[in-house]
Design an enzyme around this catalytic site. Structure first.
Site, short mmCIF file in Angstrom:
data_model
loop_
_atom_site.label_atom_id
_atom_site.label_comp_id
_atom_site.label_asym_id
_atom_site.label_seq_id
_atom_site.Cartn_x
_atom_site.Cartn_y
_atom_site.Cartn_z
N ARG A 215 1.00 -1.52 -0.02
CA ARG A 215 -0.49 -0.15 -0.10
C ARG A 215 0.76 1.31 0.13
O ARG A 215 0.37 2.12 0.82
CB ARG A 215 -0.94 -0.28 1.10
CG ARG A 215 -1.51 -0.99 0.75
CD ARG A 215 -2.67 -1.16 0.31
NE ARG A 215 -3.85 -2.81 0.31
CZ ARG A 215 -3.99 -3.85 -0.19
NH1 ARG A 215 -3.15 -3.50 -0.85
NH2 ARG A 215 -4.68 -4.45 -0.22
N SER B 38 -11.54 -0.67 2.98
CA SER B 38 -10.79 -0.83 4.34
C SER B 38 -9.80 0.24 5.25
O SER B 38 -9.55 1.25 3.95
CB SER B 38 -9.36 -1.80 3.63
OG SER B 38 -10.09 -3.10 2.86
N GLU C 51 -5.92 3.92 6.26
CA GLU C 51 -5.28 3.22 4.59
C GLU C 51 -5.60 5.05 4.07
O GLU C 51 -4.80 5.04 3.11
CB GLU C 51 -5.64 2.02 4.26
CG GLU C 51 -5.48 1.81 2.99
CD GLU C 51 -6.43 0.98 2.78
OE1 GLU C 51 -6.17 0.03 2.91
OE2 GLU C 51 -7.12 1.03 1.87
#
Ligand SMILES: Cc1cc2nc3c(=O)[nH]c(=O)nc-3n(C[C@H](O)[C@H](O)[C@H](O)COP(=O)(O)OP(=O)(O)OC[C@H]3O[C@@H](n4cnc5c(N)ncnc54)[C@H](O)[C@@H]3O)c2cc1C
Length: 349
Positions: A165, A240, A336
């Site tokens: 990520r 998420s 995130e």
């Protein structure tokens, strides 16, 4: 001539559907407009926000500066040797539509990344990943406008410094590059990647004894995602909300004494990755609501805009979830999505 909208409504431009505004908004529909946008009196290199589909952003407040919505389109085949193809897509292309386009041509590689919201240009930013595949595995190069050098340049995969990520576009050089196009290396022969979760089983059910194709895997991924994740067009979210934390192995050993079922995944550096959703679930937070924001009832990792949530509701809920997990497991969850404006996030600690 660039059309600058003042106090623009961003509610339909962020998948959380938060009622926030941009001080100024412009839409980039062609890379050639970049010099004109940079010449605008409202343009400030430090504060400008390059916006894709708004599916990985948490607007904590109105955005006090210029927002440039990336809407340049175009897909072209760059190379094809009969086995491997290189295809280039403009940053403003819709990610899922692009994946479907590649599959329709018989090119595989991106099927596991079906149905991820957002644009092609944002995919390298956080190196999107799902069902055991990260987009970096198919990226050949990323074309950027370099705001330091004021010119277009290509960054190859190594130069993008991809990680979980993460990429150069989030760190170090953050704010230097505007991604205008991405080149993907895809394959005419299909190698399924089915090791993640129940993907193999769902794909086999769909194939019904026929030879499995990349399109069938994409269909299976869409099917699983639709069961598990809320559709942001119906229920606002940023997918998420927390990254899966990577923690020292010693902490996992301690935690396992108390929580023998704790899911943990060894990393190459000796640390352990934990499942953020599991940790939140263990705190009994599924369905927990604060103002108009809530933890999703089926997927603890997803925070949703349940009932006209304000940005403050989502921020308060995120902090509450972080606090519960930290208190119970001594693990700090990291969000995130990008929290904006940055100054506000820093002030919030
Ligand atoms: C329901 C749901 C499910 C999701 N599932 C997944 C998943 O499975 N895996 C996953 O990895 N992510 C997932 N996400 C997160 C998100 O979809 C991805 O991160 C996506 O790539 C974001 O694209 P975007 O165009 O919406 O980017 P935005 O949210 O608009 O922007 C995200 C960041 O990228 C920057 N950016 C965007 N475009 C450019 C550009 N052209 N140049 C430079 N910087 C740019 C922005 O400034 C911002 O910092 C999900 C989100 C939702 C809502």
């Amino acid at each position: 001539m660039i059309d600058v909208i003042e106090h623009a409504d961003l509610q339909s431009l962020n998948t959380f559907a938060l009622p926030v505004r941009a001080r100024w908004l412009v839409t980039l529909s062609d890379t050639a407009q970049l010099p004109d946008i940079m010449a605008l009196p409202q343009f400030d290199r430090q504060s400008v926000l390059w916006l894709g589909g708004g599916s990985n952003i948490l607007f904590c407040a109105d955005y006090p500066a210029l927002v440039v919505r990336m809407a340049n389109r175009g897909i072209r085949l760059v190379a094809d040797d009969g086995v491997r193809v290189v295809v280039e897509a403009a940053a403003g292309e819709c990610w899922h539509e692009f994946v479907q386009y590649t599959l329709a041509q018989g090119w595989s590689g991106l099927e596991n990344l079906s149905l991820i919201p957002g644009t092609v240009g944002a995919a390298p930013v956080q190196n999107i990943g799902a069902y055991g595949v990260e987009v970096q595995s198919c990226i050949e190069a990323v074309q950027c406008f370099d705001l330091d050098e004021r010119q277009l340049r290509w960054l190859n995969r190594d130069e993008c410094c991809f990680a979980y990520r993460d990429s150069i576009f989030k760190h170090g050089e953050q704010g230097r590059y505007v991604i205008v196009a991405v080149r993907f290396a895809l394959s005419r022969s299909f190698t399924p990647q089915l090791h993640y979760g129940d993907l193999a089983q769902v794909a086999a059910e769909l194939a019904r004894g026929q030879t499995l194709t990349a399109s069938m895997v994409a269909q299976a991924v869409c099917h699983i995602r639709q069961q598990k994740l809320p559709d942001p067009r119906v229920l606002g979210s940023a997918g998420s909300f927390f990254k899966n934390p990577v923690v020292p192995a010693a902490l996992v050993t301690t935690l396992l004494n108390q929580y023998p079922a704790l899911p943990h995944y060894p990393q190459s550096d000796g640390q352990m990755k934990l499942a953020a959703g599991w940790l939140i679930d263990q705190c009994g937070l599924k369905g927990y609501q604060l103002g108009g924001a809530a933890v999703h009832e089926r997927q603890a990792l997803v925070l949703v805009n349940k009932n006209q949530a304000s940005a403050a509701d989502v921020v308060a809920l995120a902090r509450y979830v972080q606090g519960c997990v930290a208190q119970r497991f001594q693990v700090q969850l990291e969000p995130e999505p990008v929290w904006l404006p940055q100054t506000l996030m820093l002030a919030a600690g």
